[in-house]
Design an enzyme around this catalytic site. Structure first.
Site, PDB file in Angstrom:
ATOM      1  N   HIS A  61      -9.744   1.136   6.307  1.00  0.00           N
ATOM      2  CA  HIS A  61      -8.319   1.233   5.963  1.00  0.00           C
ATOM      3  C   HIS A  61      -7.588   2.014   7.052  1.00  0.00           C
ATOM      4  O   HIS A  61      -8.134   2.947   7.641  1.00  0.00           O
ATOM      5  CB  HIS A  61      -8.162   1.932   4.609  1.00  0.00           C
ATOM      6  CG  HIS A  61      -6.770   1.860   4.083  1.00  0.00           C
ATOM      7  ND1 HIS A  61      -5.788   2.742   4.485  1.00  0.00           N
ATOM      8  CD2 HIS A  61      -6.179   0.996   3.222  1.00  0.00           C
ATOM      9  CE1 HIS A  61      -4.657   2.417   3.875  1.00  0.00           C
ATOM     10  NE2 HIS A  61      -4.863   1.365   3.109  1.00  0.00           N
ATOM     11  N   GLU A 108      -5.447   4.257   6.969  1.00  0.00           N
ATOM     12  CA  GLU A 108      -5.371   5.721   6.790  1.00  0.00           C
ATOM     13  C   GLU A 108      -6.678   6.374   7.215  1.00  0.00           C
ATOM     14  O   GLU A 108      -6.677   7.498   7.728  1.00  0.00           O
ATOM     15  CB  GLU A 108      -5.005   6.046   5.327  1.00  0.00           C
ATOM     16  CG  GLU A 108      -3.532   5.754   5.068  1.00  0.00           C
ATOM     17  CD  GLU A 108      -3.205   5.301   3.655  1.00  0.00           C
ATOM     18  OE1 GLU A 108      -3.983   5.575   2.733  1.00  0.00           O
ATOM     19  OE2 GLU A 108      -2.145   4.659   3.489  1.00  0.00           O
ATOM     20  N   GLU A 139      -3.842  -5.930   7.174  1.00  0.00           N
ATOM     21  CA  GLU A 139      -2.829  -4.960   6.766  1.00  0.00           C
ATOM     22  C   GLU A 139      -2.125  -4.405   8.002  1.00  0.00           C
ATOM     23  O   GLU A 139      -2.612  -3.452   8.626  1.00  0.00           O
ATOM     24  CB  GLU A 139      -3.488  -3.790   6.034  1.00  0.00           C
ATOM     25  CG  GLU A 139      -4.200  -4.157   4.771  1.00  0.00           C
ATOM     26  CD  GLU A 139      -4.220  -2.996   3.780  1.00  0.00           C
ATOM     27  OE1 GLU A 139      -3.710  -3.169   2.679  1.00  0.00           O
ATOM     28  OE2 GLU A 139      -4.709  -1.914   4.141  1.00  0.00           O
ATOM     29  N   GLY A 153       2.967   0.975   2.895  1.00  0.00           N
ATOM     30  CA  GLY A 153       3.741   2.049   2.281  1.00  0.00           C
ATOM     31  C   GLY A 153       5.156   2.182   2.812  1.00  0.00           C
ATOM     32  O   GLY A 153       5.830   3.174   2.557  1.00  0.00           O
ATOM     33  N   SER A 183       2.902  -3.259   1.446  1.00  0.00           N
ATOM     34  CA  SER A 183       4.133  -3.349   0.661  1.00  0.00           C
ATOM     35  C   SER A 183       4.227  -4.622  -0.180  1.00  0.00           C
ATOM     36  O   SER A 183       5.294  -5.230  -0.293  1.00  0.00           O
ATOM     37  CB  SER A 183       5.364  -3.205   1.580  1.00  0.00           C
ATOM     38  OG  SER A 183       5.359  -1.919   2.189  1.00  0.00           O
TER      39      SER A 183
HETATM   40  C1  PEP Z   1      -2.758  -0.030   1.180  1.00  0.00           C
HETATM   41  O1  PEP Z   1      -2.868   1.151   0.970  1.00  0.00           O
HETATM   42  O2  PEP Z   1      -3.760  -0.690   1.505  1.00  0.00           O
HETATM   43  C2  PEP Z   1      -1.448  -0.660   1.033  1.00  0.00           C
HETATM   44  C3  PEP Z   1      -1.318  -1.910   1.351  1.00  0.00           C
HETATM   45  O3  PEP Z   1      -0.431   0.136   0.557  1.00  0.00           O
HETATM   46  P1  PEP Z   1       1.028  -0.389   0.069  1.00  0.00           P
HETATM   47  O4  PEP Z   1       0.791  -1.556  -0.838  1.00  0.00           O
HETATM   48  O5  PEP Z   1       1.602   0.783  -0.638  1.00  0.00           O
HETATM   49  O6  PEP Z   1       1.786  -0.777   1.293  1.00  0.00           O
END
Ligand code: PEP
Length: 259
Positions: free
Chosen positions: A95, A97, A167, A173, A213
């Site tokens: 991920h 993060e 992603e 986010g 998002s």
């Molecule tokens: C995520 O944390 O993998 C993510 C996609 O977050 P969000 O849906 O809040 O953008």
């Protein structure tokens, strides 16, 4: 046809009682869609066992948000794939993060993917480019680098337990999701890459999720794209009505595609 998968990444939210209460509330709504959509919840590790216990008789699966690459040893704070195997079906690896806040390298991600697959866990491998890389037209190069390093040594057979989550970092986010067309294009490129490295058959079977998002408002148009096989949902997975609505849109778009 690939069965879609929707995973809710709770990140570092909910106390243990809140998490259990949330699952009990979400469960009946979500289970209605389990025949059409594979459903996965990714709670914080402290409540994984509790959530898995609540869902023992449910089609909803649980997964960890992270995993170590070793089975045991002096790795303070880590949870090994051997500890998860047998009762926890999925694990999220790579991920953004983990990459950007905790400095996980491509090499560490590769070791995690390999260790998790070796233990029979299903891996959701997250990849994505930053805004800067996107604006510099480097998305394909970044995807190829992240995928080739993370999947180094993974056989087509082991990749049967692999899903990819595209992603874009700039969409996570931020409330600024990728357009369905852009997400579909990058995911098509990822599938072509998988076909070259694994096999055409494995690439066709591998689920590629979109994350960044996703909301009840944009889920349907994203899920209608042919390369998008589901969603990795962060913020909206913390709200029972929103997460259920995203799952419902996913089920609807699959039903529409099947005619
Ligand atoms: C995520 O944390 O993998 C993510 C996609 O977050 P969000 O849906 O809040 O953008």
């Amino acid at each position: 046809m690939r069965k879609p998968l929707v995973a809710g990444n709770w990140k570092m939210h909910f106390t243990v009682p809140e998490g259990i209460q949330f699952v009990n509330r979400l469960r009946p709504d979500l289970e209605r869609y389990a025949r059409a959509v594979d459903l996965v919840l990714l709670p914080p590790s402290i409540m994984l066992w509790e959530v898995a216990s609540v869902l023992r008789t449910s089609p909803i699966r649980v997964g960890a948000q992270n995993v170590a690459w070793e089975d045991r040893g002096a790795f303070t704070g880590e949870i090994s794939p051997a500890m998860l195997a047998g009762w926890c079906e999925y694990v999220l690896v790579g991920h953004s993060e983990r990459r950007h806040i905790f400095g996980e390298s491509d090499e560490q991600i590769q070791r995690k993917v390999t260790a998790a697959l070796r233990h029979g866990l299903r891996v959701i491998l997250a990849v994505g480019e930053t805004l800067e890389e996107n604006e510099a037209g480097r998305t394909e190069e970044v995807m190829t680098r992240q995928l080739s390093r993370a999947l180094d040594g993974v056989t087509a057979d082991a990749a049967g337990r692999l899903s990819i989550a595209y992603e874009p970092v700039w969409a996570i986010g931020t409330g600024r999701a990728a357009t369905p067309g852009l997400a579909n294009e990058v995911m098509g490129m990822i599938r072509t890459w998988l076909a070259g490295v694994l096999s055409a058959g494995r690439a066709q079977e591998t689920r590629i999720l979109y994350g960044g998002s996703v909301t009840p408002e944009n889920a349907r148009s994203l899920m209608e794209e042919p390369e998008i096989d589901g969603a990795l949902v962060g913020g909206a997975s913390l709200k029972a009505d929103q997460f259920s609505a995203i799952v419902a849109s996913t089920a609807d778009s699959m039903a529409a595609a099947q005619g």
